[in-house]
Design a protein around this motif. Structure first.
Motif, PDB file in Angstrom:
ATOM      1  N   ARG B  64       0.800  -1.227   0.000  1.00 35.42           N
ATOM      2  CA  ARG B  64       0.000   0.000   0.000  1.00 35.42           C
ATOM      3  C   ARG B  64       0.828   1.270   0.000  1.00 35.42           C
ATOM      4  O   ARG B  64       0.307   2.356  -0.234  1.00 35.42           O
ATOM      5  CB  ARG B  64      -0.909   0.021   1.233  1.00 35.42           C
ATOM      6  CG  ARG B  64      -2.039  -0.982   1.169  1.00 35.42           C
ATOM      7  CD  ARG B  64      -3.004  -0.793   2.304  1.00 35.42           C
ATOM      8  NE  ARG B  64      -2.404  -1.101   3.597  1.00 35.42           N
ATOM      9  CZ  ARG B  64      -2.666  -0.451   4.724  1.00 35.42           C
ATOM     10  NH1 ARG B  64      -3.498   0.560   4.719  1.00 35.42           N
ATOM     11  NH2 ARG B  64      -2.085  -0.798   5.846  1.00 35.42           N
ATOM     12  N   ASP B  66       3.137   2.683  -1.867  1.00 34.20           N
ATOM     13  CA  ASP B  66       3.298   3.551  -3.033  1.00 34.20           C
ATOM     14  C   ASP B  66       2.076   4.424  -3.258  1.00 34.20           C
ATOM     15  O   ASP B  66       2.190   5.623  -3.526  1.00 34.20           O
ATOM     16  CB  ASP B  66       3.577   2.706  -4.279  1.00 34.20           C
ATOM     17  CG  ASP B  66       4.943   2.054  -4.213  1.00 34.20           C
ATOM     18  OD1 ASP B  66       5.104   0.945  -4.749  1.00 34.20           O
ATOM     19  OD2 ASP B  66       5.852   2.658  -3.613  1.00 34.20           O
ATOM     20  N   ASP B  67       0.887   3.820  -3.137  1.00 39.38           N
ATOM     21  CA  ASP B  67      -0.330   4.615  -3.309  1.00 39.38           C
ATOM     22  C   ASP B  67      -0.420   5.720  -2.267  1.00 39.38           C
ATOM     23  O   ASP B  67      -0.784   6.860  -2.579  1.00 39.38           O
ATOM     24  CB  ASP B  67      -1.560   3.712  -3.173  1.00 39.38           C
ATOM     25  CG  ASP B  67      -1.742   2.843  -4.397  1.00 39.38           C
ATOM     26  OD1 ASP B  67      -2.430   1.820  -4.302  1.00 39.38           O
ATOM     27  OD2 ASP B  67      -1.190   3.211  -5.453  1.00 39.38           O
ATOM     28  N   GLU B  70       1.969   8.514  -3.121  1.00 39.53           N
ATOM     29  CA  GLU B  70       1.404   9.354  -4.180  1.00 39.53           C
ATOM     30  C   GLU B  70       0.306  10.249  -3.645  1.00 39.53           C
ATOM     31  O   GLU B  70       0.244  11.440  -3.940  1.00 39.53           O
ATOM     32  CB  GLU B  70       0.791   8.459  -5.274  1.00 39.53           C
ATOM     33  CG  GLU B  70       1.768   7.723  -6.146  1.00 39.53           C
ATOM     34  CD  GLU B  70       2.506   8.664  -7.068  1.00 39.53           C
ATOM     35  OE1 GLU B  70       1.837   9.345  -7.866  1.00 39.53           O
ATOM     36  OE2 GLU B  70       3.743   8.734  -6.968  1.00 39.53           O
ATOM     37  N   ALA B  71      -0.559   9.641  -2.861  1.00 36.12           N
ATOM     38  CA  ALA B  71      -1.708  10.389  -2.344  1.00 36.12           C
ATOM     39  C   ALA B  71      -1.259  11.597  -1.546  1.00 36.12           C
ATOM     40  O   ALA B  71      -1.812  12.678  -1.665  1.00 36.12           O
ATOM     41  CB  ALA B  71      -2.573   9.477  -1.489  1.00 36.12           C
ATOM     42  N   ARG B  78      -6.859   8.505  -3.535  1.00 37.00           N
ATOM     43  CA  ARG B  78      -8.122   7.871  -3.908  1.00 37.00           C
ATOM     44  C   ARG B  78      -8.945   7.785  -2.649  1.00 37.00           C
ATOM     45  O   ARG B  78      -8.416   7.579  -1.572  1.00 37.00           O
ATOM     46  CB  ARG B  78      -7.877   6.466  -4.417  1.00 37.00           C
ATOM     47  CG  ARG B  78      -7.436   6.407  -5.845  1.00 37.00           C
ATOM     48  CD  ARG B  78      -7.334   4.997  -6.280  1.00 37.00           C
ATOM     49  NE  ARG B  78      -6.811   4.159  -5.199  1.00 37.00           N
ATOM     50  CZ  ARG B  78      -6.276   2.988  -5.387  1.00 37.00           C
ATOM     51  NH1 ARG B  78      -6.172   2.528  -6.596  1.00 37.00           N
ATOM     52  NH2 ARG B  78      -5.848   2.249  -4.394  1.00 37.00           N
TER      53      ARG B  78
END
Lengths: 292, 386
Positions: B64, B66-67, B70-71, B78
């Protein structure tokens, strides 16, 4: 960062092809002096990394294989009781005071050094590989954490032995049980997955330079497809290399050639009866067709 | 140097991770800050990797990260569906409590003073004339459905927990002192030789330990199992702790892994989490389907050659018996033993004749009743011996 390039180049020189994240992890572990925890399926090459690292930085590899029931005696040190008893009996006739006998038998000569103690008493920092830490129990983990925090070991009869050099610690785990949070926080973490076909190709060519490039790429594509099948035991990188060596030895040029021969070589990859039954000739020819 | 804003952002990032259930302590903040201060900020990719290696600790965090990175740093987040269990349990304690009460069939609020009677050891001369001293044995043999009084329920739960804990202790891993065995226990020999003038006359041995067992429990939470579920959950809670490895799953229309919920120390919280997980199970039990889910997703890691699968179910199944038999045989390939506990077996005149039970019987190694605490206690040799 010239040092990082050197780490990856040095690793390559030993024959280990690592991806960038792993290289970053290794470099960070060396820089910060923190242990590195490697998790992943069996056969992805976790133990190999420690070997390669030791070779790359030119130091010794000390290995502690964990298992259920592993305790401090086997991991750290033990007194050589038989030898001590003999020494006591041998000296019985002589006029030596009890204090002297005690000092004699509790000396370095009678101390059996196990991996953890050995690792901290080297002149040059070794690589300490603690293999399959998930097979040891929680008490051992707690003790290990203590040792990794202070890098010193207390032997009641001898006192506290500080480290002469701090080892580079690498832990591996097959994720068969949950490790304690304390251990996870103490260590840096990397999850290692099976390599992509491209990287596996590099590995195969690095280990077997004589292999033809075309056959090697067919092999890696075949293996990648095979791993997606529903197998009990997914073949690891070592199995890939074995198979490549077998095919080279049998002078096979292409995977879509003699099916019966290829099928017979699959013993290198499929290690359970159910898997061997599941991968029939039809499956093999389908996978070979995809890979060719 | 713009240290202040950067460090604030970094601390914010760590908080963001913590909100997403990462386990990060204080020392990580320091190291993360020093990492960023020392690194060349031009290479964002390298920095991301370094933070990933430093801040993750397990596989799902690894996946999780990397997401989340980015977030936070690139504001490309997301929306996560609101299943933040850590938060929900606070609110659901109120509703979860009532859910559980409904589930257990009792209308009163659970009493907190379960141990209030603990000190009372006088003979109770009630209508049934039972002595307190033998009350324990009676409780052991009473069918669990019949506990209606919330104090009794709490007491029975406590006993179930104790049973499990006692079992857990006995299934131990270390070399035990033994009279006879293959290896000599040098430490104890030397100690004993002190009494014999230094001569190692008394020989004491060590025996390799009985290998620990991994217990995987499948608990049917359908309607007919309601009166029994909570006791089993307590029993499972007692087993699923540090020493014996155990895993727990709920079976109904689908499979839910509840090991973490059952490991929760706070019993009320655990129950409400479990109630939440078991919630929304309408319709009939799909034993075969749920087991198929287990075999596909979890079996590889959950089962090894020394594991015992324990299915606690009444055998009423809306799936096909063939599917159940197929999934059970898949299960048995990995696990050593299959134990099936059926509360109905304790009822007199019950015969396992449903189609599902008939299909399953040839595959079951040990089939037993599970409607009293006594029957739970009788599980021990089957769990310990492999």
């Amino acid at each position: 960062m010239s040092e990082r390039e050197t780490i990856s180049e040095r690793l390559r020189a030993t024959g280990y092809i690592a991806d960038e994240t792993l290289e970053t992890a290794l470099q960070l572990s060396l820089d910060l002096g923190r242990p590195l925890l490697l998790e992943g399926e069996a056969g992805v090459g976790k133990t190999e990394i420690a070997r390669a690292l030791a070779e790359a930085i030119g130091t010794r590899l000390i290995r502690l294989q964990c298992y259920e029931g592993l305790d401090a005696t086997t991991a750290i040190y033990e007194w050589n009781y038989q030898h001590q008893l003999l020494a006591i009996k041998a000296r019985e006739r002589e006029e030596i005071s009890p204090a002297d006998i005690e000092e004699h038998i509790f000396s370095e000569a009678f101390l059996l050094r196990r991996p953890l103690l050995e690792a901290i008493t080297q002149d040059r920092s070794p690589v300490l590989l603690i293999d399959e830490i998930d097979r040891a129990d929680e008490e051992f983990e707690a003790y290990l954490l203590e040792v990794l925090a202070d890098y010193q070991i207390t032997i009641p009869e001898l006192g506290t032995i500080p480290a002469t050099s701090k080892p580079h610690v690498v832990l591996t785990s097959n994720a068969t049980r949950e490790l304690s949070d304390a251990l996870r926080r103490r260590c840096l973490y990397t999850y290692i997955d099976f390599p992509s076909p491209e990287r596996e190709l590099e590995i195969v060519l690095a280990r077997q330079p004589g292999l033809e490039a075309e056959l090697a790429s067919q092999i890696t594509r075949f293996i990648a497809a095979l791993r997606r099948e529903d197998l009990e035991k997914v073949p690891g990188i070592a199995e890939t290399l074995d198979w490549a060596a077998a095919l080279a030895g049998l002078d096979v040029k292409r995977l879509d050639g003699d099916l019966a021969q290829i099928q017979s070589t699959l013993v290198c990859l499929l290690k359970t009866e159910a898997d061997q039954k599941a991968v029939t000739s039809e499956v093999t020819s389908r996978l070979a067709g995809q890979a060719a | 140097m713009q240290a202040a804003p950067v460090s604030a952002r970094v601390v914010g990032f760590l908080d963001h991770l913590r909100l997403n259930e990462f386990t990060i302590g204080l020392s990580e903040s320091e190291v993360a800050l020093s990492l960023l201060a020392g690194a060349q900020m031009s290479n964002a990719e390298t920095t991301r990797r370094r933070l990933k290696v430093l801040l993750t600790g397990r596989r799902d965090e690894w996946n999780r990260f990397d997401d989340l990175f980015e977030a936070y740093w690139h504001a490309r987040g997301r929306e996560r569906p609101a299943t933040d269990t850590k938060r929900d349990t606070k609110h659901s304690w109120v509703s979860g409590g009532s859910l559980w009460r409904r589930h257990a069939g009792s209308d009163e609020a659970p009493a907190n003073d379960a141990n209030a009677d603990g000190g009372d050891i006088e003979i109770e001369d009630g209508a049934d004339g039972r002595l307190i001293a033998s009350e324990r044995t009676t409780r052991m043999r009473t069918d669990l459905r019949e506990f209606a009084d919330p104090r009794e329920i709490a007491e029975a739960e406590r006993m179930a927990l104790q049973l499990a804990r006692a079992m857990r202790y006995r299934i131990s891993r270390r070399h035990r002192p033994a009279r006879r065995g293959a290896r000599l226990d040098m430490r104890r020999i030397i100690r004993a030789s002190l009494a014999r003038g230094g001569e190692p006359i008394t020989l004491l041995h060590r025996r390799p330990p009985e290998r620990p067992v991994r217990i995987v429990i499948f608990l049917d939470v359908s309607g007919s199992m309601k009166p029994y579920s909570r006791f089993f959950l307590q029993f499972v809670k007692g087993l699923v702790c540090t020493w014996v490895e155990a895993d727990a799953y709920l079976l109904h229309t689908k499979l839910v892994r509840v090991t973490d919920a059952v490991r929760e120390r706070d019993s009320v919280k655990a129950m409400s989490r479990l109630a939440l997980m078991a919630e929304g199970f309408g319709g009939g039990t799909k034993l075969g389907g749920s087991l198929a889910q287990f075999n596909d997703q979890y079996a590889k890691q959950a089962l090894n050659s020394r594991s015992v699968a324990v299915v606690v179910s009444d055998g009423y199944d809306t799936g096909t018996p063939e599917q159940l038999a197929h999934e059970l045989s898949r299960l048995k390939r990995r696990a050593r033993r299959l134990v099936w506990l059926n509360p109905l077996l304790g009822w007199s005149q019950y015969e396992p004749v449903t189609a599902a039970m008939t299909a399953a019987m040839p595959l079951i190694d040990h089939f037993a009743a599970a409607n009293t605490l006594q029957s739970l206690a009788e599980l021990e040799p089957h769990l310990a011996r492999l």
